[in-house]
Design a protein around this motif. Structure first.
Motif, PDB file in Angstrom:
ATOM      1  N   ILE A  98       0.844  -1.187   0.000  1.00 29.29           N
ATOM      2  CA  ILE A  98       0.000   0.000   0.000  1.00 29.29           C
ATOM      3  C   ILE A  98       0.879   1.237   0.000  1.00 29.29           C
ATOM      4  CG2 ILE A  98      -1.833   1.250   1.188  1.00 29.29           C
ATOM      5  CD1 ILE A  98      -2.620  -1.493  -0.020  1.00 29.29           C
ATOM      6  N   LYS A  99       0.677   2.090  -1.012  1.00 24.39           N
ATOM      7  CA  LYS A  99       1.470   3.308  -1.151  1.00 24.39           C
ATOM      8  C   LYS A  99       0.574   4.540  -1.147  1.00 24.39           C
ATOM      9  CE  LYS A  99       5.223   1.258  -3.885  1.00 24.39           C
ATOM     10  NZ  LYS A  99       6.053   1.418  -5.119  1.00 24.39           N
ATOM     11  N   ASN A 100       1.216   5.690  -0.928  1.00 26.52           N
ATOM     12  CA  ASN A 100       0.545   6.997  -0.988  1.00 26.52           C
ATOM     13  C   ASN A 100      -0.653   7.066  -0.044  1.00 26.52           C
ATOM     14  OD1 ASN A 100       2.353   7.791  -3.073  1.00 26.52           O
ATOM     15  ND2 ASN A 100       1.056   6.765  -4.583  1.00 26.52           N
ATOM     16  N   GLY A 101      -0.527   6.476   1.142  1.00 29.93           N
ATOM     17  CA  GLY A 101      -1.590   6.565   2.129  1.00 29.93           C
ATOM     18  C   GLY A 101      -1.752   7.992   2.619  1.00 29.93           C
ATOM     19  N   VAL A 142      -5.834  -7.682  -0.014  1.00 33.15           N
ATOM     20  CA  VAL A 142      -4.557  -7.382   0.611  1.00 33.15           C
ATOM     21  C   VAL A 142      -4.666  -7.605   2.113  1.00 33.15           C
ATOM     22  CG1 VAL A 142      -5.187  -4.939   0.725  1.00 33.15           C
ATOM     23  CG2 VAL A 142      -2.803  -5.597   0.967  1.00 33.15           C
ATOM     24  N   ASP A 143      -3.631  -8.174   2.712  1.00 34.46           N
ATOM     25  CA  ASP A 143      -3.613  -8.431   4.145  1.00 34.46           C
ATOM     26  C   ASP A 143      -3.692  -7.116   4.915  1.00 34.46           C
ATOM     27  OD1 ASP A 143      -2.494  -9.014   6.886  1.00 34.46           O
ATOM     28  OD2 ASP A 143      -2.398 -11.021   6.013  1.00 34.46           O
ATOM     29  N   LEU A 144      -4.440  -7.118   6.002  1.00 34.96           N
ATOM     30  CA  LEU A 144      -4.643  -5.891   6.772  1.00 34.96           C
ATOM     31  C   LEU A 144      -3.354  -5.325   7.353  1.00 34.96           C
ATOM     32  CD1 LEU A 144      -7.986  -6.679   8.650  1.00 34.96           C
ATOM     33  CD2 LEU A 144      -7.637  -5.443   6.515  1.00 34.96           C
ATOM     34  N   LYS A 145      -2.371  -6.191   7.613  1.00 31.00           N
ATOM     35  CA  LYS A 145      -1.123  -5.666   8.185  1.00 31.00           C
ATOM     36  C   LYS A 145      -0.393  -4.788   7.174  1.00 31.00           C
ATOM     37  CE  LYS A 145       1.521  -9.878   7.066  1.00 31.00           C
ATOM     38  NZ  LYS A 145       2.229 -11.041   7.660  1.00 31.00           N
ATOM     39  N   TYR A 146      -0.570  -5.056   5.875  1.00 27.32           N
ATOM     40  CA  TYR A 146       0.047  -4.212   4.862  1.00 27.32           C
ATOM     41  C   TYR A 146      -0.691  -2.884   4.721  1.00 27.32           C
ATOM     42  CZ  TYR A 146       2.400  -8.554   3.651  1.00 27.32           C
ATOM     43  OH  TYR A 146       3.139  -9.706   3.703  1.00 27.32           O
ATOM     44  N   ILE A 147      -1.999  -2.908   4.973  1.00 26.27           N
ATOM     45  CA  ILE A 147      -2.757  -1.662   4.980  1.00 26.27           C
ATOM     46  C   ILE A 147      -2.298  -0.790   6.145  1.00 26.27           C
ATOM     47  CG2 ILE A 147      -5.054  -0.633   5.167  1.00 26.27           C
ATOM     48  CD1 ILE A 147      -6.198  -3.089   3.829  1.00 26.27           C
ATOM     49  N   SER A 148      -2.120  -1.405   7.316  1.00 25.62           N
ATOM     50  CA  SER A 148      -1.623  -0.658   8.479  1.00 25.62           C
ATOM     51  C   SER A 148      -0.268  -0.030   8.171  1.00 25.62           C
ATOM     52  CB  SER A 148      -1.503  -1.588   9.688  1.00 25.62           C
ATOM     53  OG  SER A 148      -2.773  -2.057  10.108  1.00 25.62           O
ATOM     54  N   ALA A 149       0.619  -0.810   7.560  1.00 23.37           N
ATOM     55  CA  ALA A 149       1.954  -0.303   7.243  1.00 23.37           C
ATOM     56  C   ALA A 149       1.891   0.850   6.247  1.00 23.37           C
ATOM     57  CB  ALA A 149       2.815  -1.429   6.692  1.00 23.37           C
ATOM     58  N   GLY A 150       1.006   0.733   5.267  1.00 25.42           N
ATOM     59  CA  GLY A 150       0.911   1.766   4.237  1.00 25.42           C
ATOM     60  C   GLY A 150       0.270   3.049   4.712  1.00 25.42           C
ATOM     61  N   VAL A 155      -4.928  -0.598  11.514  1.00 27.14           N
ATOM     62  CA  VAL A 155      -6.332  -0.685  11.105  1.00 27.14           C
ATOM     63  C   VAL A 155      -7.044  -1.835  11.802  1.00 27.14           C
ATOM     64  CG1 VAL A 155      -5.791   0.342   8.868  1.00 27.14           C
ATOM     65  CG2 VAL A 155      -5.887  -2.158   9.089  1.00 27.14           C
ATOM     66  N   THR A 156      -6.334  -2.610  12.618  1.00 27.60           N
ATOM     67  CA  THR A 156      -6.939  -3.730  13.342  1.00 27.60           C
ATOM     68  C   THR A 156      -7.026  -3.426  14.835  1.00 27.60           C
ATOM     69  OG1 THR A 156      -4.792  -4.827  13.578  1.00 27.60           O
ATOM     70  CG2 THR A 156      -6.114  -5.394  11.645  1.00 27.60           C
TER      71      THR A 156
END
Length: 219
Positions: A98-101, A142-150, A155-156
């Motif tokens: 996940i980029k450009n969050g 996409v796995d939620l941990k990658y969303i959190s990182a981006g 997010v969890t």
């Protein structure tokens, strides 16, 4: 306590961005039968101001929007398997970056946190201090941990929301105050390939609890 300006977040089947970094806009769909917006419309909120999925509403003249009063945002982790609001398409891969969050808007949720009411003349005081879970929408699996990182935050997790309102009820009127969660809405882009080198054109969204939306009216 500080009141802030609201920028509405509404979603339909397709999310429409007016411009980069501006609020997400959604038109509530109508047709035969009862929509999710009508089913989930809080008291005192027109169904036309509720998102099509019934989870958010745009504040009207009866709504006071307040960010947290004091440090109330410490997150408590939830399971990484928390379900997304929007299912990802079948056959997609979990390997995305996940980029450009970035922050895009604020939104009031439709889940009632607390309520008080009374006969006027009186002053209704509603103090809220609750834990509210973050929520996620995504167009890819996409796995939620990658969303959190981006996006730069978990997010969890659940986040504390805290604030207070006072509402003067006129003599002979019945007053009501309701509290709903206020969210900051973030968006990120899903990139695939080695090192996240290939843009997919797909997006993810996450809603972080940051305060309280108070609906208050007399009748």
């Amino acid at each position: 306590m500080k009141c802030i300006a609201f920028r509405s977040q509404r979603r339909e089947v397709a999310t429409i961005l007016a411009a980069a970094g501006v609020t997400v806009a959604l038109t509530v769909t109508t047709g035969a039968g009862v929509s999710h917006a009508e089913e989930r419309a809080p008291l005192g909120v027109p169904a036309s101001s509720v998102s099509a999925d019934g989870r958010f509403f745009a504040p009207g003249p009866n709504t006071v929007v307040k960010r947290n009063a004091g440090p109330a945002e410490n997150g408590l982790p939830l399971a990484e398997t928390a379900s997304p609001i929007v299912p990802a398409p079948a056959g997609t891969t979990d390997y995305y970056e996940i980029k450009n969050g970035h922050w895009i808007s604020q939104s009031c949720g439709t889940d009632l946190l607390q309520q008080t009411s009374g006969q006027g003349k009186t002053t209704l005081v509603l103090s809220v201090e609750k834990s509210v879970a973050a929520t996620v929408s995504k167009e890819v699996n996409v796995d939620l941990k990658y969303i959190s990182a981006g996006l730069g935050w978990s997010v969890t997790s659940t986040y504390g929301v805290k604030n207070e309102t006072r509402f003067e009820v006129p003599d002979g009127k019945w007053g009501t105050v309701q509290a709903f969660p206020l969210y900051d809405v973030y968006e990120g882009e899903a990139w695939a390939g080695v090192g996240g080198s290939l843009p997919t054109g797909k997006r993810v969204w996450a809603n972080k609890p940051v305060g309280v939306c108070f609906n208050q009216w007399a009748q």
